[in-house]
Write a protein that holds these residues in place. Structure first.
Motif, PDB file in Angstrom:
ATOM      1  N   GLY A  34      15.298  31.051  67.193  1.00 27.09           N
ATOM      2  CA  GLY A  34      16.350  30.703  68.143  1.00 27.09           C
ATOM      3  C   GLY A  34      16.226  31.585  69.360  1.00 27.09           C
ATOM      4  O   GLY A  34      15.493  32.561  69.367  1.00 27.09           O
ATOM      5  N   LEU A  36      19.143  32.472  71.764  1.00 24.08           N
ATOM      6  CA  LEU A  36      20.315  32.854  72.542  1.00 24.08           C
ATOM      7  C   LEU A  36      20.237  34.331  72.912  1.00 24.08           C
ATOM      8  O   LEU A  36      20.208  35.193  72.057  1.00 24.08           O
ATOM      9  CB  LEU A  36      21.610  32.597  71.760  1.00 24.08           C
ATOM     10  CG  LEU A  36      22.013  31.143  71.585  1.00 24.08           C
ATOM     11  CD1 LEU A  36      23.327  31.047  70.824  1.00 24.08           C
ATOM     12  CD2 LEU A  36      22.144  30.440  72.916  1.00 24.08           C
ATOM     13  N   ALA A 151      26.627  25.969  71.094  1.00 25.26           N
ATOM     14  CA  ALA A 151      25.882  26.039  69.841  1.00 25.26           C
ATOM     15  C   ALA A 151      26.504  25.090  68.822  1.00 25.26           C
ATOM     16  O   ALA A 151      27.720  24.952  68.754  1.00 25.26           O
ATOM     17  CB  ALA A 151      25.888  27.468  69.300  1.00 25.26           C
ATOM     18  N   GLU A 196      21.982  26.010  72.056  1.00 32.04           N
ATOM     19  CA  GLU A 196      21.286  26.259  70.794  1.00 32.04           C
ATOM     20  C   GLU A 196      21.820  25.225  69.820  1.00 32.04           C
ATOM     21  O   GLU A 196      22.945  25.343  69.321  1.00 32.04           O
ATOM     22  CB  GLU A 196      21.601  27.675  70.299  1.00 32.04           C
ATOM     23  CG  GLU A 196      20.942  28.038  69.008  1.00 32.04           C
ATOM     24  CD  GLU A 196      19.488  28.498  69.162  1.00 32.04           C
ATOM     25  OE1 GLU A 196      18.814  28.627  68.138  1.00 32.04           O
ATOM     26  OE2 GLU A 196      19.048  28.747  70.296  1.00 32.04           O
TER      27      GLU A 196
END
Length: 198
Positions: A34, A36, A151, A196
């Motif tokens: 991921g 972020l 997200a 995300e």
């Protein structure tokens, strides 16, 4: 226990439970998937995290709480959504505590915490509806240089949230649909709009 009355064991937790904690040579592989990356605490934030999408924001909020003890922390608006308040309101006490007094979501500090329980009433209510309800404040935050983080489910939510923000920019910024879309895409290009989704 699954709905079909089978015991289900987690992959990681089962594996970890069988390890010997006294084995000094034991290596546990860890990786980060991921992308972020959160900005400095001086940057205001709009967070949108329906369902398990709220999980990435828990650590961010914890960090901002810690940082607020020694420095000025920018406001956070958080839009949380789930199906039912009674069954699905993840980290409820934690989030609500941050709306009080000097909490990072407090209205007095310019932040806010907005919830959408989609199935608790006849008409479904989602985070994008709450964004539009708070359009004045969202527009103010966007103009104050905030970063937007989204997200959660990749199915429809990210595009629905983008459309809601687009309507806010059109309405409050007096822009056409195309101009509002370009304005938001520019936020993405300069690193102020992040998604995300899974």
């Amino acid at each position: 226990m699954t709905p079909m009355k089978r015991t289900r064991h987690g992959l990681c937790s089962t594996w970890l439970s069988h390890l010997d904690p006294h084995n000094a040579r034991l290596l546990v592989p860890v990786w980060i998937k991921g992308g972020l990356r959160f900005p400095d605490v001086s940057v205001p934030l709009i967070l949108v995290g329906p369902g398990t999408g709220c999980a990435p924001f828990r650590a961010l909020v914890e960090e901002r709480i810690s940082m607020s003890m020694s420095s000025v922390v920018a406001p956070i608006m958080f839009f949380f959504g789930c199906r039912h308040e009674e069954d699905d309101f993840l980290y409820k006490e934690f989030w609500l505590a941050q709306t009080q007094g000097s909490g990072v979501f407090s209205e007095e500090k310019g932040g806010g915490f907005y919830v959408a329980f989609s199935r608790d009433q006849a008409r479904k209510v989602y985070v994008q509806h709450k964004i539009e309800e708070q359009s004045e404040k969202v527009w103010t935050m966007l103009n104050a240089g905030c970063a937007v983080y989204i997200a959660g489910s990749a199915v429809k939510m990210p595009s629905d949230v983008f459309s809601a923000l687009e309507r806010v920019v059109m309405q409050k910024g007096g822009m056409s649909e195309e101009a509002a879309r370009r304005w938001l895409k520019q936020l993405e290009r300069v690193g102020r709009y992040h998604v995300e989704a899974w």
